[in-house]
Design an enzyme around this catalytic site. Structure first.
Site, PDB file in Angstrom:
ATOM      1  N   HIS A  32     -17.786  14.902  -9.477  1.00  0.00           N
ATOM      2  CA  HIS A  32     -16.496  14.221  -9.373  1.00  0.00           C
ATOM      3  C   HIS A  32     -16.679  12.814  -8.804  1.00  0.00           C
ATOM      4  O   HIS A  32     -16.095  11.840  -9.297  1.00  0.00           O
ATOM      5  CB  HIS A  32     -15.545  15.030  -8.480  1.00  0.00           C
ATOM      6  CG  HIS A  32     -15.258  16.397  -9.017  1.00  0.00           C
ATOM      7  ND1 HIS A  32     -14.745  17.414  -8.236  1.00  0.00           N
ATOM      8  CD2 HIS A  32     -15.424  16.933 -10.254  1.00  0.00           C
ATOM      9  CE1 HIS A  32     -14.605  18.503  -8.966  1.00  0.00           C
ATOM     10  NE2 HIS A  32     -15.016  18.236 -10.189  1.00  0.00           N
ATOM     11  N   TYR A  72     -24.863  17.340 -22.782  1.00  0.00           N
ATOM     12  CA  TYR A  72     -25.741  16.609 -21.859  1.00  0.00           C
ATOM     13  C   TYR A  72     -25.640  17.094 -20.408  1.00  0.00           C
ATOM     14  O   TYR A  72     -26.140  16.424 -19.506  1.00  0.00           O
ATOM     15  CB  TYR A  72     -25.453  15.099 -21.884  1.00  0.00           C
ATOM     16  CG  TYR A  72     -25.483  14.464 -23.241  1.00  0.00           C
ATOM     17  CD1 TYR A  72     -26.482  14.768 -24.158  1.00  0.00           C
ATOM     18  CD2 TYR A  72     -24.509  13.543 -23.622  1.00  0.00           C
ATOM     19  CE1 TYR A  72     -26.513  14.180 -25.409  1.00  0.00           C
ATOM     20  CE2 TYR A  72     -24.536  12.944 -24.872  1.00  0.00           C
ATOM     21  CZ  TYR A  72     -25.537  13.271 -25.762  1.00  0.00           C
ATOM     22  OH  TYR A  72     -25.564  12.684 -26.996  1.00  0.00           O
ATOM     23  N   PHE A  77     -35.060  17.564 -20.515  1.00  0.00           N
ATOM     24  CA  PHE A  77     -36.033  16.493 -20.385  1.00  0.00           C
ATOM     25  C   PHE A  77     -35.308  15.153 -20.298  1.00  0.00           C
ATOM     26  O   PHE A  77     -34.089  15.066 -20.416  1.00  0.00           O
ATOM     27  CB  PHE A  77     -37.005  16.526 -21.565  1.00  0.00           C
ATOM     28  CG  PHE A  77     -38.228  15.666 -21.372  1.00  0.00           C
ATOM     29  CD1 PHE A  77     -38.898  15.653 -20.160  1.00  0.00           C
ATOM     30  CD2 PHE A  77     -38.704  14.866 -22.394  1.00  0.00           C
ATOM     31  CE1 PHE A  77     -40.021  14.860 -19.964  1.00  0.00           C
ATOM     32  CE2 PHE A  77     -39.829  14.075 -22.219  1.00  0.00           C
ATOM     33  CZ  PHE A  77     -40.484  14.069 -21.000  1.00  0.00           C
ATOM     34  N   GLY A  80     -33.901   9.325 -24.271  1.00  0.00           N
ATOM     35  CA  GLY A  80     -34.570   8.169 -24.862  1.00  0.00           C
ATOM     36  C   GLY A  80     -33.908   7.817 -26.170  1.00  0.00           C
ATOM     37  O   GLY A  80     -32.727   8.090 -26.374  1.00  0.00           O
ATOM     38  N   CYS A  83     -30.765   4.028 -28.818  1.00  0.00           N
ATOM     39  CA  CYS A  83     -29.418   3.623 -28.391  1.00  0.00           C
ATOM     40  C   CYS A  83     -29.216   3.668 -26.879  1.00  0.00           C
ATOM     41  O   CYS A  83     -28.853   2.660 -26.269  1.00  0.00           O
ATOM     42  CB  CYS A  83     -28.369   4.503 -29.070  1.00  0.00           C
ATOM     43  SG  CYS A  83     -28.184   4.193 -30.837  1.00  0.00           S
ATOM     44  N   LYS A 139     -35.523  12.674 -31.653  1.00  0.00           N
ATOM     45  CA  LYS A 139     -34.418  13.414 -32.251  1.00  0.00           C
ATOM     46  C   LYS A 139     -34.982  14.483 -33.181  1.00  0.00           C
ATOM     47  O   LYS A 139     -35.820  14.181 -34.037  1.00  0.00           O
ATOM     48  CB  LYS A 139     -33.501  12.476 -33.033  1.00  0.00           C
ATOM     49  CG  LYS A 139     -32.258  13.144 -33.600  1.00  0.00           C
ATOM     50  CD  LYS A 139     -31.382  12.160 -34.361  1.00  0.00           C
ATOM     51  CE  LYS A 139     -30.764  11.143 -33.434  1.00  0.00           C
ATOM     52  NZ  LYS A 139     -29.802  10.256 -34.145  1.00  0.00           N
TER      53      LYS A 139
END
Length: 253
Positions: A32, A72, A77, A80, A83, A139
């Site tokens: 918060h 997320y 890990f 990266g 973006c 990715k």
């Protein structure tokens, strides 16, 4: 007895050990505070740049897939890619040019680098020198290596003299093109001699294996037991079972 205090109140009741309950309370309030600090820092940058911060956040909050969601929010890990690091650097740079202090935003990338270093530290603690790395692109299902944290991890391990082998089913040196190839030739010019042709080749080589991919072929081949040591960077599907094994180490769990 404690659960009875909550009878009749809306919401799910969770039964967890006392240390976990204490950690959950800290996690709640820390997050918060982090959200408030994030919004305030972003607002200060927007104001300095002549941008309506509330308009920005109205659109930001409309994204329920990534922004306001569980995305997320599970330990894993380092991040990266092409973006996130770039845009964080740009935002912090804009704040600095506008003379706006943004300590939370400014420390996101250093925090990420520290988390990546934890993986290196875990390998060092094993005392073993023959290392395997599963996964290289940032990715899944692509060969995009630009600012991949796994490339950074491989670079650090190779630089420390570890005998390293890497397997990523999507990465072939001969197929890398353009900026992607330029990036890897700069960051990890020895990639050609490090890449393995199969999962088995890495397993035969390594005394410690870092798992940074959910490739089904890799997951199916991972052995159980004391050797090789498995350093789990992604929270494997059977991580809870593997925790009882002497050869398993989780990055942050």
């Amino acid at each position: 007895m404690v659960a009875k205090l909550y009878e009749g109140l809306p919401g799910e009741v969770f039964r967890v050990p006392v240390p976990a309950a204490e950690a959950i309370k800290y996690a709640d309030n820390a997050f918060h505070g982090l959200k408030i600090g994030f919004a305030n820092e972003l607002g200060a940058v927007c104001q300095a740049l002549g941008v309506d911060s509330h308009q920005v956040m109205d659109v930001f909050l409309a994204d329920r897939k990534l922004n306001i969601s569980p995305a997320y929010l599970r330990p894993g890990f380092a991040f990266g890619g092409s973006c996130l690091p770039k845009d964080l650097r740009s935002l912090v740079h804009a704040a600095q040019r506008a003379d706006v202090s943004v300590p939370i935003l400014a420390h996101v990338l250093p925090s990420n680098a520290d988390h990546l270093q934890r993986a290196v530290d875990l390998v060092e603690r094993t005392g073993k020198r023959r290392v395997g790395l599963f996964g290289l692109s940032f990715k899944p299902g692509t060969d995009d290596l630009r600012e991949s944290p796994l490339v950074e991890l491989a670079e650090r391990l190779f630089g420390k003299g570890y005998d390293l082998r890497i397997y990523d089913a999507n990465v072939s040196l001969s197929r890398l093109l353009g900026a992607n190839r330029e990036y890897i030739e700069t960051r990890l010019p020895h990639l050609g001699q490090l890449l393995a042709d199969s999962v088995e080749e890495v397993l035969d080589h390594a005394d410690v294996c870092l798992v940074g991919t959910r490739d089904p072929a890799v997951l199916a081949a991972l052995p159980h037991g004391a050797e090789p040591v498995i350093v789990d960077l992604i929270h494997l599907p059977d991580a809870d079972t593997r925790r009882a094994e002497p050869g398993y180490v989780g990055l942050a769990w």
